[in-house]
Every structure is written in C-alpha cells, then in structure tokens.
Enzyme design. Structure first.
Site, PDB file in Angstrom:
ATOM      1  N   TYR A 108       0.862  -1.182   0.000  1.00 48.07           N
ATOM      2  CA  TYR A 108       0.000   0.000   0.000  1.00 48.07           C
ATOM      3  C   TYR A 108       0.900   1.235   0.000  1.00 48.07           C
ATOM      4  O   TYR A 108       1.886   1.298   0.740  1.00 48.07           O
ATOM      5  CB  TYR A 108      -0.886   0.020   1.248  1.00 48.07           C
ATOM      6  CG  TYR A 108      -1.714   1.287   1.342  1.00 48.07           C
ATOM      7  CD1 TYR A 108      -2.984   1.336   0.782  1.00 48.07           C
ATOM      8  CD2 TYR A 108      -1.211   2.436   1.956  1.00 48.07           C
ATOM      9  CE1 TYR A 108      -3.734   2.492   0.835  1.00 48.07           C
ATOM     10  CE2 TYR A 108      -1.945   3.600   2.006  1.00 48.07           C
ATOM     11  CZ  TYR A 108      -3.206   3.626   1.448  1.00 48.07           C
ATOM     12  OH  TYR A 108      -3.942   4.775   1.488  1.00 48.07           O
ATOM     13  N   GLU A 196      -3.360   7.630  -4.275  1.00 45.97           N
ATOM     14  CA  GLU A 196      -3.256   6.340  -3.587  1.00 45.97           C
ATOM     15  C   GLU A 196      -2.985   5.210  -4.572  1.00 45.97           C
ATOM     16  O   GLU A 196      -3.670   5.096  -5.584  1.00 45.97           O
ATOM     17  CB  GLU A 196      -4.564   6.054  -2.847  1.00 45.97           C
ATOM     18  CG  GLU A 196      -4.557   4.754  -2.085  1.00 45.97           C
ATOM     19  CD  GLU A 196      -5.901   4.491  -1.409  1.00 45.97           C
ATOM     20  OE1 GLU A 196      -5.963   4.512  -0.174  1.00 45.97           O
ATOM     21  OE2 GLU A 196      -6.892   4.273  -2.128  1.00 45.97           O
TER      22      GLU A 196
END
Ligand code: ADP
Ligand code: MG
Length: 389
Positions: A108, A196
């Site tokens: 992530y 993101e």
C-alpha cells in the site's frame, strides 16, 4: 474532485511511474478489441468513482478475448455496490482493460494531506491489497508514515526509509525511492488531496508496478487547472450535486427525508446534528453561503425539492450578511414555481427578519415561521415524522 483509475494512471505514466499497459473502453466491442491487442489474457476493470471493486466483482481476470467480452457485457450498465459507494452503488459506464500481471508482492502506498499537521504525508504498508482499512484498525504498527515539511519538500532519505520498511532491497528499493519522489512531484503539480496506489506490486519478473491508482484533486485548486472539468465523468455524480456545483452551492445528498437549507457550513452541520438529536433525518447538507441572491436561494430550494425522498423542508438562517427578506423571496419564488405543498419550517433571525416573516406570512405556502431553533426542529420533525436510518 474525483477521476477514474485509467485517468489517474495516464497522469502517473507522465510522471515516470510504471503502470500496466491498458486501454479504456466504452462498449463491450471495444473491450474485446482491447483484450485482443493486449494478447488475450487480461484484467477487465470497472471504472467507478470508488474503490473496493475487486471484492464487489468489478475486477475480472480473463484468459482470452471471448471471456473479456463476456465480462464486459456483464459489467456495463451494472450497479456496483462497494463499501465506498454507499448503498445505492455506482453504475459502470467505462471499463479499463489491462494486461494481466503476475503479482509476487502487494503493498500500500499513498500521499495525502494530514489535516492535523497541515502537511502532506506519505503512507506505506507492506500489507497492501484490498484489506488496508482493516489493517489500519487492527495493526496500525504495520503502517509507516513520513510527514513532509513543505519548505524542504520530500527528501530521498524519507522515501528510502519507507521503501526499506516495505522490505525492498537493492535495485527495487532504489526504484521505489524514485517512484515515491515522482508521486510527490505529481501531487504538488496537480494539487492532489489524495494519490493512492493500492496495490503497488512487485511483479513475478521483479519489477515495481502501480496496479491501482486513485487521485483526488483539491477542489480549492481547481481554478489553477483549466483542464480538470473535462476529466469529470458526470454519470458518477448525483445529478442534484451537479446542479448545485453549477450554482456554486455546497450540497451533499444524505439519506433522510428533511430537506435543509442553511447559511454557513458550521450552522449547516449543527442543524443536521439538531435534527438527528430530535429523531429526524436530514435529506441533505446545503450551505447557501453568506451573501446569496434571491436567485441562488431559489435554485438551492429547487435542488432540495428535486430529491424525491424529501417530505418537508427546514430553513435555518441567521441573517448577518444574508438578509432574511432575500431568503423569504427566494423560498417563495422557488416553492411557487414547483407547486410545493410540502410543509416548510423557517427558522430565521437577524437582518430584516420582520420583513422576511411578513413575506412568508402573506404567501400561500404551507410555511411555519419561528425565531427559535429548538422549536423549529421540533416542528419539522413532528410534521415529517420520526425516521430511523
Ligand atoms: P479495487 O481497489 O477497487 O478493489 P484494484 O485495482 O486494486 O481495485 O484491483 C483489485 C485487485 O485485483 C488488486 O489488488 C490486484 O490483486 C488485482 N489486479 C488489479 N489489476 C490487475 C492486473 N492488471 N493484473 C493482475 N491483477 C490485477
Ligand atoms: Mg485497489
């Protein structure tokens, strides 16, 4: 402001961030053609303004163009409900067809604004993929954060610290450092409030690749980017919110049945709280702003009434810069134009309140006037009825 994954990936590519090869498609035939061009084995990805698509069946691995066509026929026009869409879901109108990549590891990585320190921060975790929200709750120690000093910018040592915390070494570590530095450059240039990548992957062939991409632009910076409005996919936005945007009104649709028109964001939020406190359910947040004209108030009122769930309207205005007679004129003009028979409760106080009250009293509308907030809230909840959300 939101954009689709394929648009975010186009931007990232222009900043030297490696992304899979892919094509966007608007029809099932285009999906089939794209799958053929990509060599048959590919991933068919529904483009909606929300994540969590994988678990909702919006990301399909297909082994040939026939399967891709089949997946596309199933996905186009479908409403996907994910934890990020809300219960109504979002309709799939665009599909990204991408080469299927063998994944060795998933991470992530994101850059976003930390509102507490008023700075950008880079967030990374070795446990990426689809469970990041759960990880943040259960094992926050597995999430690494570097805050960026706006005067000196992101330093390579910070990016390296993050890359090392992901367990990357040697060439991959250095690749990750330049990837993070490029992301930061993109964030600044494009005025992103969120960038993101979940997942960032190490492929089977040992390369880093941004497998998913989500970009939100800071609405306050839209004036600096004339090209952004063209990127918007209006099929992904509530029509009432689109109209509100055209009139520069802050409107957000909610799930209840009491339409709300308030001046000032703080008062608007307090009004929603008060309604909830007294057992009512607000249908929207709407801030008409400080110095709204009669036309803008009328437009705001029409937007509220455009929501079929609305069974009554609560107007809560403190007339400082805003004049109460202007509010009254706007409400009367909009309500008459659309033949509104719903109960309306107006709580007003401040500049020219007596004139506003007189106008409302003389109008044929089903309107109750009060100076008192609690009385106003109790009346509208009483008229519309308690509602459990
Ligand atoms: P979402 O976050 O909305 O669920 P993603 O783009 O992250 O959508 O896709 C979900 C999962 O599908 C990813 O975590 C990844 O494992 C897999 N995936 C996505 N794109 C590809 C691709 N091009 N090749 C192989 N797997 C993919
Ligand atoms: Mg994802």
């Amino acid at each position: 402001m939101n954009i689709h994954e394929y648009q975010a990936k186009d931007i990232l590519r222009s900043y030297g961030v490696p992304v899979p090869r892919g094509r966007v498609a608007l029809t099932a035939d285009q999906v089939e053609r794209a799958a053929r061009e990509l060599g048959g084995k590919c991933v068919v990805k529904a483009q909606i303004y929300a994540g969590g698509r994988g678990k909702a069946g919006g990301v399909r691995l297909t082994s040939n163009q026939e399967e891709a066509l089949h997946a596309a026929k199933d996905l186009f026009g479908k409403t996907l409900v994910t934890p990020q869409t809300g219960p109504d879901g979002l309709i799939v109108r665009r599909i990204l067809v991408e080469e299927a990549v063998e994944i060795a590891r998933e991470f992530y990585l994101s850059i976003t604004l930390d509102r507490q320190s008023s700075r950008y921060c880079v967030i990374a975790s070795a446990e990426g993929g689809m469970e990041i929200e759960a990880l943040a709750e259960q094992s926050p120690e597995k999430i690494f954060i570097e805050t960026i000093d706006p005067y000196i910018g992101l330093r390579p040592y910070q990016a390296r610290k993050l890359a090392l915390s992901l367990g990357l070494k040697g060439r991959l570590c250095e690749e990750c450092v330049s990837l993070i530095m490029n992301l930061y450059r993109c964030c600044l240039d494009k005025d992103c409030s969120l960038l993101e990548i979940n997942p960032l992957v190490v492929t089977g062939a040992d390369w880093l690749l941004a497998m998913d991409a989500k970009i939100n632009f800071d609405d306050n910076a839209l004036f600096r980017h004339a090209e952004y409005p063209e990127l918007t996919d209006y099929s992904q936005i509530d029509p009432l919110e689109i109209t509100a945007g055209e009139f520069d009104l802050s409107y957000i649709k909610l799930k209840g049945n009491i339409g709300c028109m308030v001046n000032g964001a703080g008062l608007a939020m307090a009004t929603l709280d008060m309604l909830a406190e007294y057992g009512g359910a607000p249908a929207n947040f709407l801030d008409v702003g400080g110095g709204a004209t009669k036309e803008r108030v009328a437009e705001a009122f029409k937007i509220i009434l455009g929501d079929p769930e609305v069974k009554g309207v609560f107007v809560n205005i403190f007339g400082g810069i805003m004049r109460c007679d202007v509010i009254a004129e706007g409400v009367i003009s909009a309500a008459s134009e659309v033949d509104c028979t719903l109960p309306i409760v107006v709580r007003m106080d401040g500049t020219l309140v007596e004139e506003g009250k007189r106008l409302l009293d003389e109008s044929p509308l089903n309107v109750k006037f009060t100076h008192d907030l609690v009385e106003g809230v109790e009346s509208i909840v009483g008229m519309v009825g308690l509602m459990q959300l």
